[in-house]
Enzyme design. Structure first.
Site: not given
Ligand SMILES: *Cc1c(COP(=O)(O)O)cnc(C)c1O
Length: 435
Positions: A152, A247, A275
């Site tokens: 994700y 990511d 985050k």
């Molecule tokens: C939470 C998350 C995102 C998206 O971040 P948002 O601040 O919700 O847009 C992207 N990549 C990973 C791995 C995530 O856990």
């Protein structure tokens, strides 16, 4: 800890608020997983939180293992973070002009991640991955992106192809409203599948702008890379001239001081963050080598912007949060996670429940299956019904787990041994209740 045990869910303040919310907010929530549909119940509305404890509008107390899905590594309301935010707010909410704090944040991140020489701050993790891909495409002059099923990367159109998290939860292969043309350049293969990786990178060798992977995948539940898999990503990216985009929105500043890259020893060309970097306020960032980052406007031609990017409150919260994360903090978080993981394993064993507790420092998932999953398909084969029932039983005992099998638990530095012990007792009782 005497948490309330609710007898009826239907006449609670949460239930009334949910009904009211659904009239004006689609599905009653502003992000799907909050609705708790995957565990077959209605959401709880939260009144406040402190440390590792969450209080709902009905006065129930919960030990919180969601912690806002990761940002709150020090728990809720850490005094140093709150103080930094209040001080920043008093000095002005936003200027749309540069501030010294943004430099301090960029310097802090560059000091933690060797490969990050420059940083561009955004307002979310989604924008960070979106920007990383735009940069990768601009730098390589190619368009295709290879990602993994269950990975994700936010809700950006082109990456909503076999994404994990809320999408896995709802079993949507993708999303209506995303044109096929937009995902046509996204190639999806199973996580931890060496052969598929080699094949795809051979078949698309001259077209791949990027291989995109979570530093440690945690959005199909926690599924660490198998031995040598991250190294293979690096090798294959180099072999076909693609950039490796990691990511680290979850793993960054959580699994180690320098994130997943420090743990695995495999560096990305570009790194997406989010985050923890915002300490609970909206923020994300993309970082990498100067030669790549300076393609971004106004240094270069690749457009990227944000009215609230580098927002003073978010920067203050992020800096205060990172400032408290020294080596000692990571050792402590690793010990807290292991205490919890081991306790949950023993609780399951005592109740003779075949579950797999997969953990890395700062993250864990309790999978209801006989073997630890290695990819999204394995997680889809878990006993999702039992996971849901177990979560409902935990909530009734004052423990707030991630309300989906396709998510990780986020232990924090505010979780005490007493919290963990209460959790393990509740888990064991909940396992027994399933039988
Ligand atoms: C939470 C998350 C995102 C998206 O971040 P948002 O601040 O919700 O847009 C992207 N990549 C990973 C791995 C995530 O856990």
């Amino acid at each position: 800890m005497a948490a309330h045990v609710m007898t009826s869910l239907s006449d609670t303040h949460s239930a009334a608020l949910y009904e009211r919310a659904r009239r004006r907010i689609p599905g009653g929530v502003n992000s799907p997983v909050r609705a708790m549909r995957a565990i077959g119940r209605d959401p709880l509305f939260i009144e406040r939180a402190q440390g590792a404890e969450l209080f709902d509008v009905d006065g129930n107390r919960y030990i919180d293992y969601v912690c806002s899905w990761g940002p709150l590594i020090h728990g809720h309301g850490h005094p140093a973070v709150v103080e930094a935010v209040v001080k920043a707010a008093k000095g002005g909410m936003s200027f749309g002009a540069p501030t010294p704090g943004e430099i301090a944040l960029a310097e802090e991140v560059c000091g933690r991640m060797e490969t990050v020489e420059m940083l561009r701050t955004t307002s979310s993790g989604t924008e960070a991955t979106m920007t990383a891909l735009r940069l990768a495409r601009a730098a390589t002059g190619r368009t295709k992106v290879l990602k993994f099923a269950g990975g994700y990367h936010g809700h950006v159109d082109g990456l909503l192809a076999q994404a994990g998290s809320g999408l896995a939860t709802q079993a949507l292969p993708s999303s209506p409203g995303v044109p096929a043309a937009v995902t046509a350049d996204t190639i999806v293969i199973p996580w931890n599948d060496r052969e598929a990786l080699i094949e795809a990178t051979q078949a698309h060798a001259g077209e791949l702008a990027a291989i995109l992977a979570e530093g440690i995948p945690a959005n199909m539940g926690l599924i660490p890379p198998s031995e040598g898999f991250m190294e293979l990503l690096r090798v294959r990216a180099d072999a076909c001239g693609a950039l490796l985009v990691l990511d680290e929105v979850i793993s960054g500043f959580r699994v180690a001081r320098g994130g997943a890259q420090e743990r695995t020893g495999v560096a990305g060309d570009l790194v997406a963050m989010g985050k923890i970097i915002g300490g609970g306020l909206p923020a994300g960032a993309v970082g990498g080598r100067a030669e790549l980052m300076e393609l971004l406007a106004p240094a270069g031609e690749v457009y990227q912007a944000g009215t609230l990017s580098g927002n003073p409150l978010a920067v203050a919260a992020g800096l205060a949060t990172l400032g408290l994360l020294d080596e000692q903090a990571y050792l402590r978080l690793a010990a807290i996670t292991e205490h919890l993981a081991q306790g949950l394993r023993e609780a399951a064993a005592a109740a003779q429940r075949p579950v797999q507790v997969v953990s890395v420092p700062g993250l864990l998932t309790v999978f209801f299956c006989a073997q630890a999953p290695v990819n999204l398909a394995d997680v889809q084969g878990c006993d999702l019904e039992s996971y849901g029932a177990w979560c409902r039983a935990l909530l009734a005992r004052g423990v707030y787990p991630p309300p989906s099998q396709f998510e990780a638990w986020f232990p924090s530095l505010a979780h005490t041994p007493e919290h963990i012990e209460h959790t393990v007792e509740a888990a064991q009782a909940a396992f027994r209740e399933l039988a």
